[in-house]
Design an enzyme around this catalytic site. Structure first.
Site, mmCIF file in Angstrom:
data_model
loop_
_atom_site.group_PDB
_atom_site.id
_atom_site.type_symbol
_atom_site.label_atom_id
_atom_site.label_comp_id
_atom_site.label_asym_id
_atom_site.label_seq_id
_atom_site.Cartn_x
_atom_site.Cartn_y
_atom_site.Cartn_z
ATOM 1 C CB SER A 50 -0.945 0.006 1.195
ATOM 2 O OG SER A 50 -0.222 -0.243 2.376
ATOM 3 C CG HIS A 79 -1.024 3.759 4.566
ATOM 4 N ND1 HIS A 79 -1.723 2.978 5.449
ATOM 5 C CD2 HIS A 79 -0.558 2.925 3.614
ATOM 6 C CE1 HIS A 79 -1.692 1.710 5.053
ATOM 7 N NE2 HIS A 79 -0.978 1.651 3.936
ATOM 8 C CG ASP A 109 -2.595 4.662 8.274
ATOM 9 O OD1 ASP A 109 -1.385 4.471 8.472
ATOM 10 O OD2 ASP A 109 -3.137 4.528 7.153
#
Ligand SMILES: *[C@@H]1O[C@H](CO)[C@@H](O)[C@H](O)[C@H]1NC(C)=O
Ligand SMILES: *[C@@H]1O[C@H](CO)[C@@H](O)[C@H](O)[C@H]1NC(C)=O
Ligand SMILES: *[C@@H]1O[C@H](CO)[C@@H](O)[C@H](O)[C@H]1NC(C)=O
Ligand SMILES: *[C@@H]1O[C@H](CO)[C@@H](O)[C@H](O)[C@H]1NC(C)=O
Ligand SMILES: *[C@@H]1O[C@H](CO)[C@@H](O)[C@H](O)[C@H]1NC(C)=O
Length: 351
Positions: A105, A331, A328
């Site tokens: 990702s 990311h 998160d």
């Protein structure tokens, strides 16, 4: 006059030296620098990029502070002529070429950043997005430029066998999708430490032997070696340029940046000043760099680790997917840090 003549062998040698003199731009250290506020950034207005996934759409998800979008990466070297990303110039130069990100990702993060940068520079240009199997293609049809993403979190294979899902460290059949692509940007790391329900394999196989588990850093190193072997036997350097994205760092532990009470990246509004992250480098960096030295074909490391370590403010925190993985700090928001990775890629490709 005779005294002025350089004897032939010496002349030949001199020519060789001149020919292989690196250009000023290649001797630039793009990775040693700092983040500076620049109101002419970000490179695009994230609200004008309709295809940013919710995961990275921090502003749309309600992140209240915007300062983090206005930082520009500034390499310190005096030989650095670091250009702003010019999307039109990139598309012209890459006409009819295919660019592919391969990885997890974090690759998707950089892929989306690049498509946003390019789309915003030619907003009236036609494009289409398609997906076949694990490969997503963003096609700038007016330029014939395809910006692709092959989701492949380990680079090496996971095969379904009688005993279960087997991660095979010395097999890389996924490579058939990468042949003849003009620009390849590989990445793997974040999935190597997964355990429990998010670990997508049951056994590890290497050298014909099967194991229940092994030292994950050793497994990572063996997979990189397999990937390096693939590069050496399959890449034609006249046709394809190969990059490795590098280890993208997470920010879950404030002790590493002198804020021991911070259990994550939430509430971080500014980067770390200067050029050095106090907590040092993640150990995977050394393993990666060592693996890259063993590859004979040219591979360029987009060494994103140090510059991204400084950006504790760049992650979605709760303004990403929310829900089960609410926090998160792995990311990156878009617009944001991966735009700088792409700006380095741009400078490496076009200069
Ligand atoms: C990256 O960080 C490490 C550890 O802090 C340091 O040794 C290295 O010189 C840094 N590299 C660059 C390019 O800043
Ligand atoms: C630096 O980049 C600018 C803009 O692309 C260019 O005009 C200039 O000639 C470059 N300078 C050097 C020393 O390469
Ligand atoms: C994308 O557009 C091009 C040009 O119009 C077309 O040839 C191609 O088939 C389209 N691809 C998809 C997946 O729609
Ligand atoms: C991309 O667009 C070109 C036309 O520029 C078309 O020939 C090609 O098939 C398209 N590829 C995909 C994957 O849609
Ligand atoms: C955070 O980093 C500090 C300093 O390296 C270390 O002592 C501590 O164990 C870390 N905490 C966690 C939860 O990993």
């Amino acid at each position: 006059m005779e005294g002025w003549l350089v004897p032939l062998p010496q002349l030949f040698f001199l020519l060789l030296i001149l020919l292989f003199q690196p250009a000023a731009s290649t001797s630039c250290d793009w990775y040693h620098g700092s983040w500076v506020l620049d109101s002419s950034y970000p490179l695009y207005d994230p609200s004008s990029c309709p295809f940013i996934e919710r995961e990275f759409s921090c502003l749309r998800n309600g992140r209240p502070d915007h300062l983090y979008t206005h930082y520009r990466w500034h390499p310190l070297g005096t030989t650095c002529n670091f250009s702003r990303f010019d999307g039109k110039r990139f598309l012209e130069k890459m006409r009819s070429k295919r660019i592919m990100f391969v990885g997890d990702s974090l690759s998707r993060n950089q892929w989306q950043s690049l498509t946003c940068i390019l789309h915003s520079s030619v907003p009236d240009s036609k494009y289409n997005i398609s997906r076949v199997g694990d490969v997503s293609t963003f096609n700038f049809t007016d330029y014939g430029v395809q910006v692709m993403l092959d989701r492949n979190v380990f680079l090496v294979d996971v095969a379904l066998k009688r005993i279960g899902r087997v991660l095979i460290l010395d097999s890389i059949v996924g490579g058939k999708l990468w042949k003849d692509i003009d620009v390849l940007i590989f990445n793997t790391w974040h999935w190597w430490n997964r355990r429990g329900s998010t670990q997508p394999w049951d056994y590890i196989q290497v050298g014909g032997k099967t194991y229940k588990d092994m030292d994950r850093m050793v497994a990572f190193q063996k997979a990189l070696q397999t990937w390096g072997g693939w590069v050496d036997s399959n890449i034609n350097p006249d046709k394809s340029k190969v990059f490795f994205q590098g280890i993208s760092p997470s920010h879950y532990n404030g002790s590493l940046w002198g804020e021991p009470t911070a259990k994550s990246c939430i509430g971080q509004k500014e980067p770390i000043r200067g050029s050095t992250f106090p907590g040092g480098l993640p150990p995977a960096v050394a393993v990666l760099k060592d693996a890259l030295t063993k590859i004979k074909k040219p591979v360029t490391l987009l060494d994103v680790t140090n510059l991204s370590l400084l950006r504790k403010d760049g992650h979605p925190s709760v303004y990403g997917l929310g829900g089960r993985i609410a926090m998160d700090c792995s990311h990156w928001c878009l617009a944001g840090v991966p735009d700088a990775w792409n700006e380095i890629l741009y400078n490496l490709l076009l200069i």
